[in-house]
Design a protein around this motif. Structure first.
Motif, mmCIF file in Angstrom:
data_model
loop_
_atom_site.group_PDB
_atom_site.id
_atom_site.type_symbol
_atom_site.label_atom_id
_atom_site.label_comp_id
_atom_site.label_asym_id
_atom_site.label_seq_id
_atom_site.Cartn_x
_atom_site.Cartn_y
_atom_site.Cartn_z
ATOM 1 N N LYS A 182 -18.760 17.182 12.123
ATOM 2 C CA LYS A 182 -19.313 16.655 13.301
ATOM 3 C C LYS A 182 -17.920 16.426 14.328
ATOM 4 N N LYS A 183 -16.957 15.812 13.958
ATOM 5 C CA LYS A 183 -16.135 15.039 14.791
ATOM 6 C C LYS A 183 -15.276 16.724 15.416
ATOM 7 N N GLU A 184 -15.340 17.064 15.118
ATOM 8 C CA GLU A 184 -14.613 18.970 15.517
ATOM 9 C C GLU A 184 -15.458 19.406 17.127
ATOM 10 N N PHE A 185 -16.714 17.963 17.334
ATOM 11 C CA PHE A 185 -17.444 18.615 18.667
ATOM 12 C C PHE A 185 -16.441 17.582 19.491
ATOM 13 N N LEU A 186 -15.674 16.514 19.100
ATOM 14 C CA LEU A 186 -15.437 15.538 19.746
ATOM 15 C C LEU A 186 -15.545 15.530 21.424
ATOM 16 N N GLU A 187 -14.186 16.436 21.472
ATOM 17 C CA GLU A 187 -14.483 16.561 23.031
ATOM 18 C C GLU A 187 -15.365 16.737 23.667
ATOM 19 N N LEU A 188 -16.233 17.684 23.536
ATOM 20 C CA LEU A 188 -17.377 17.944 23.817
ATOM 21 C C LEU A 188 -18.626 16.162 23.874
ATOM 22 N N LEU A 189 -18.458 16.470 23.144
ATOM 23 C CA LEU A 189 -20.150 15.096 22.800
ATOM 24 C C LEU A 189 -19.200 13.781 23.878
ATOM 25 N N LEU A 190 -17.685 13.591 24.367
ATOM 26 C CA LEU A 190 -17.455 12.215 25.119
ATOM 27 C C LEU A 190 -17.819 12.848 26.735
ATOM 28 N N LEU A 191 -17.798 14.263 27.000
ATOM 29 C CA LEU A 191 -18.628 14.108 28.368
ATOM 30 C C LEU A 191 -19.214 13.374 28.102
ATOM 31 N N TYR B 113 -23.150 6.923 15.644
ATOM 32 C CA TYR B 113 -24.904 7.407 16.038
ATOM 33 C C TYR B 113 -24.459 8.940 14.887
ATOM 34 N N LEU B 114 -23.250 9.069 15.543
ATOM 35 C CA LEU B 114 -22.958 10.647 15.131
ATOM 36 C C LEU B 114 -23.311 11.260 13.708
ATOM 37 N N GLU B 115 -22.951 10.201 12.572
ATOM 38 C CA GLU B 115 -23.339 10.412 11.084
ATOM 39 C C GLU B 115 -24.946 10.463 10.786
ATOM 40 N N ARG B 116 -25.455 9.482 11.292
ATOM 41 C CA ARG B 116 -26.894 9.191 10.927
ATOM 42 C C ARG B 116 -27.466 10.054 11.733
ATOM 43 N N GLY B 117 -26.936 11.319 12.673
ATOM 44 C CA GLY B 117 -28.190 11.649 13.684
ATOM 45 C C GLY B 117 -28.231 13.219 13.173
ATOM 46 N N GLU B 118 -28.323 14.064 13.838
ATOM 47 C CA GLU B 118 -28.375 15.484 13.492
ATOM 48 C C GLU B 118 -28.280 16.369 15.018
ATOM 49 N N MET B 119 -27.347 17.325 14.505
ATOM 50 C CA MET B 119 -26.551 17.675 15.648
ATOM 51 C C MET B 119 -26.456 18.819 15.885
ATOM 52 N N TYR B 120 -26.238 19.564 17.327
ATOM 53 C CA TYR B 120 -26.543 20.540 16.848
ATOM 54 C C TYR B 120 -26.231 21.789 18.261
ATOM 55 N N ALA B 121 -25.635 22.747 18.629
ATOM 56 C CA ALA B 121 -24.196 23.319 19.365
ATOM 57 C C ALA B 121 -25.766 24.546 19.682
#
Length: 150
Positions: free
Chosen positions: A11-20, A31-39
């Motif tokens: 999930k950390k590969e999406f960090l640049e986007l999430l930091l926006l 919250y990143l690892e306990r959450g469910e992520m969608y792209a």
């Protein structure tokens, strides 16, 4: 064609986007690892989101971000619609927190969210630097909700 896919690892590969949407990595880490992520892909990656199960039928959108050059093209709204449908049998309340009086707050209201509550000084108390949007210091976190029971 729009394709929304779950992100189950790295999930950390999406960090640049999430930091926006959440500009402090240590806060995303909460919250990143306990959450469910969608792209969301429409050709290439356009947007992503992280949602958490807060218990007792309450889910919270912790992060939803769209690359700036793809904003205002419906990708964020499409992610919200996906979450509402995908989690419809699991939530009775869907929460999202944002800074007050911002474009983002208006976006959520347009998606059907209504005011829930606020946490005074959330941004000034929890972030290691002052944050500004449109020249205004962000202080309070405003929570909006969609509830099935009104």
């Amino acid at each position: 064609m729009i394709n929304i896919v779950p992100i189950l690892k790295n999930k950390k590969e999406f960090l640049e986007l999430l930091l926006l949407a959440d500009e402090q990595e240590s806060m995303i880490d909460l919250y990143l690892e306990r959450g469910e992520m969608y792209a969301l892909y429409d050709g290439d990656l356009k947007a992503a989101c992280v949602i958490t199960d807060e218990g007792n039928g309450v889910y919270e959108i912790k992060n939803i971000a769209t690359y700036p050059h793809y904003q205002r093209k419906g990708y964020g709204k499409r992610l919200i619609e996906f979450l509402l449908e995908h989690y419809k049998d699991r939530y009775h309340t869907l929460l999202v927190g944002t800074a007050e009086d911002t474009y983002t707050e208006d976006f959520y209201k347009q998606c059907g969210f209504t005011y829930s509550h606020r946490i005074p000084n959330f941004f000034t108390d929890n972030y290691d630097h002052p944050m500004y949007e449109d020249g205004k210091l962000l202080k309070d976190m405003v929570y909006l909700k969609i509830s099935k029971n009104g």
